[in-house]
Write an enzyme that holds these catalytic residues in place. Structure first.
Site, PDB file in Angstrom:
ATOM      1  N   HIS A   7      -6.567 -36.936  31.161  1.00  0.00           N
ATOM      2  CA  HIS A   7      -6.055 -37.919  30.200  1.00  0.00           C
ATOM      3  C   HIS A   7      -4.981 -37.324  29.310  1.00  0.00           C
ATOM      4  CE1 HIS A   7      -9.462 -36.064  27.938  1.00  0.00           C
ATOM      5  NE2 HIS A   7      -8.675 -36.179  26.881  1.00  0.00           N
ATOM      6  N   HIS A  79      -2.848 -34.286  22.625  1.00  0.00           N
ATOM      7  CA  HIS A  79      -3.155 -33.270  23.631  1.00  0.00           C
ATOM      8  C   HIS A  79      -3.150 -33.882  25.028  1.00  0.00           C
ATOM      9  CE1 HIS A  79      -7.322 -34.804  22.764  1.00  0.00           C
ATOM     10  NE2 HIS A  79      -7.500 -34.620  24.064  1.00  0.00           N
ATOM     11  N   GLU A 130      -6.482 -29.454  26.600  1.00  0.00           N
ATOM     12  CA  GLU A 130      -7.929 -29.554  26.766  1.00  0.00           C
ATOM     13  C   GLU A 130      -8.233 -29.294  28.229  1.00  0.00           C
ATOM     14  OE1 GLU A 130      -9.476 -33.503  25.991  1.00  0.00           O
ATOM     15  OE2 GLU A 130     -11.532 -32.773  25.830  1.00  0.00           O
TER      16      GLU A 130
END
Ligand code: CO
Length: 134
Positions: A7, A79, A130
């Site tokens: 994502h 992020h 991440e």
């Protein structure tokens, strides 16, 4: 080592207004907001054919995205999340190469119920990364 793009996360001040932009203007499939108290954010998931977008709104006093929104009052990309097959092996390899893992360095359970880690943006071209266990 890194796999699929899981994502892209966008920090927003008003998650209802941002959801409406994605739902109405952009015609996307948008979830209801979910409060994640232990992460200090409310999150909305937008499902695209090839990945997801997450909208993050600060939740509580010391939200990890509060300072980001002070610097970026219109919101912005916060992020990106890549999948890895083995998050501890990925961490060990990154630490060995000199990259900085944020926090304790131990994976935490993220928004999708899977272990995640965050990598310092200064080591990755100014982008907070991440990693999520696939
Ligand atoms: Co994320």
């Amino acid at each position: 080592m890194i796999g699929r793009l899981n994502h892209v996360a966008i920090a927003v001040r008003d998650i209802a207004a941002a959801s409406e932009v994605y739902r109405s203007t952009l015609g996307a499939q948008v979830s209801a907001p979910e409060p994640l108290a232990e992460h200090g954010v409310s999150v909305v998931f937008i499902t695209l054919p090839n990945t997801k977008i997450e909208l993050l709104e600060p939740l509580g006093e010391d939200s990890p995205i509060a300072r980001f929104l002070e610097k970026n009052p219109d919101g912005g990309m916060h992020h990106i999340c890549y999948e890895v097959d083995d998050i501890e092996a990925a961490r060990d390899r990154l630490v060995k190469s000199g990259a900085r893992v944020l926090g304790s360095g131990e994976p935490k359970i993220g928004a999708h119920g899977k272990p995640v880690l965050f990598l310092h943006p200064k080591d990755f071209n100014g982008t907070l990364i991440e990693l999520e266990q696939a």
